[in-house]
Motif scaffolding. Structure first.
Motif, short mmCIF file in Angstrom:
data_model
loop_
_atom_site.label_atom_id
_atom_site.label_comp_id
_atom_site.label_asym_id
_atom_site.label_seq_id
_atom_site.Cartn_x
_atom_site.Cartn_y
_atom_site.Cartn_z
N TRP A 69 25.56 -32.45 -42.17
CA TRP A 69 26.48 -31.55 -41.43
C TRP A 69 25.91 -30.04 -41.93
O TRP A 69 25.33 -29.77 -43.20
CB TRP A 69 27.62 -31.95 -42.22
N VAL A 70 26.02 -29.22 -41.17
CA VAL A 70 25.41 -27.79 -41.02
C VAL A 70 26.43 -26.86 -41.19
O VAL A 70 26.63 -26.01 -41.93
CB VAL A 70 24.28 -27.52 -40.23
N GLN A 71 27.33 -26.93 -39.96
CA GLN A 71 28.46 -26.02 -40.05
C GLN A 71 29.37 -26.54 -39.02
O GLN A 71 28.89 -27.85 -38.18
CB GLN A 71 27.64 -24.90 -39.12
N ASN A 72 30.41 -26.07 -38.87
CA ASN A 72 31.52 -26.52 -37.77
C ASN A 72 30.71 -27.01 -36.60
O ASN A 72 30.18 -26.13 -35.83
CB ASN A 72 32.49 -25.59 -37.51
N SER A 73 30.99 -28.23 -36.17
CA SER A 73 30.32 -28.78 -34.99
C SER A 73 28.73 -28.67 -34.68
O SER A 73 28.23 -28.74 -33.66
CB SER A 73 30.90 -28.16 -33.53
N VAL A 74 28.14 -28.52 -35.96
CA VAL A 74 26.68 -28.56 -35.67
C VAL A 74 25.75 -29.41 -36.81
O VAL A 74 26.57 -29.51 -38.08
CB VAL A 74 25.93 -27.09 -36.25
N GLU A 109 22.24 -31.55 -38.28
CA GLU A 109 20.65 -31.14 -38.33
C GLU A 109 19.95 -32.33 -39.23
O GLU A 109 20.60 -32.68 -40.18
CB GLU A 109 20.64 -29.80 -38.89
N LYS A 160 14.70 -21.07 -39.42
CA LYS A 160 16.41 -20.98 -39.61
C LYS A 160 16.65 -19.64 -40.59
O LYS A 160 15.99 -19.55 -41.66
CB LYS A 160 16.71 -22.31 -40.18
N LYS A 161 17.55 -19.14 -39.99
CA LYS A 161 18.02 -17.92 -40.63
C LYS A 161 19.70 -17.84 -40.80
O LYS A 161 20.28 -18.05 -39.82
CB LYS A 161 17.60 -16.39 -40.10
N ILE A 162 19.89 -17.68 -41.86
CA ILE A 162 21.52 -17.83 -42.10
C ILE A 162 22.17 -16.49 -42.39
O ILE A 162 21.48 -15.82 -43.41
CB ILE A 162 22.16 -18.96 -43.13
N ILE A 163 23.18 -15.87 -41.74
CA ILE A 163 23.79 -14.80 -42.19
C ILE A 163 25.25 -14.87 -42.60
O ILE A 163 25.81 -15.73 -41.70
CB ILE A 163 23.58 -13.85 -40.85
N GLY A 164 25.74 -14.55 -43.74
CA GLY A 164 26.93 -14.83 -44.21
C GLY A 164 26.72 -16.09 -45.21
O GLY A 164 25.68 -16.18 -45.96
N LYS A 165 27.97 -16.93 -45.00
CA LYS A 165 27.92 -17.95 -45.95
C LYS A 165 27.32 -19.27 -45.50
O LYS A 165 27.10 -19.64 -44.24
CB LYS A 165 29.58 -18.35 -46.16
N GLU A 166 26.54 -19.97 -46.37
CA GLU A 166 25.75 -21.13 -46.20
C GLU A 166 26.75 -22.19 -46.18
O GLU A 166 27.04 -22.74 -47.29
CB GLU A 166 24.62 -21.56 -46.84
N LYS A 167 27.76 -22.65 -45.12
CA LYS A 167 28.76 -23.79 -45.35
C LYS A 167 28.51 -25.08 -45.97
O LYS A 167 29.16 -25.51 -46.67
CB LYS A 167 29.26 -23.87 -43.93
#
Lengths: 87, 87
Positions: free
Chosen positions: A27-32, A34, A73-80
């Motif tokens: 699980w990576v993020q809401n509805s994603v 990987e 892969k670049k995350i902006i903000g919080k890494e959920k």
């Protein structure tokens, strides 16, 4: 191969798709989700997704890249994924 | 480069992020945008995203692939982007 799965699914089936994707990917993020899959596992996943969704209304997209170094892969903000375990 | 953007954002800011992403990319599915960007446009987009989101709570992931032929896309179910224009 490296696989990214995104879904847009009716609320009644969201838990089923999450449970299914958790068997194959992270699980990576809401509805994603990987992760790394062999071609065989990828085919299995596609079949299993077809069993869970309503093909007239739901949508699941699978992006696959043979070599994971080809994708950045670049995350902006919080890494959920690392801060929450809510699925 | 080919870019896929997924977001997990508080409801108050969802319209702002959609409006922003529409300037750069094409809507694909609920909370997913995709398209081709130069490195310069990609940098601009990253800065603009930083202005819209709350970095403590929101999360935006940008996946980028230099050559679009490296990525395969498979849709299971409905192709939302071509059948609906709701953003």
């Amino acid at each position: 191969m490296h696989v990214i799965v995104v879904y847009d699914i009716s609320i009644e089936r969201v838990n089923d798709i999450k449970k299914l994707l958790k068997k194959y990917l992270n699980w990576v993020q809401n509805s994603v989700f990987e992760g790394e899959l062999t071609l065989g596992r990828m085919k299995e996943l596609e079949i299993d997704i077809g069993k869970v969704i309503d093909k007239e209304n739901d949508s699941v997209i699978l992006y696959s890249i043979n070599n994971p170094i080809w994708i950045k892969k670049k995350i902006i903000g919080k890494e959920k994924a690392t801060t929450e375990n809510i699925i």
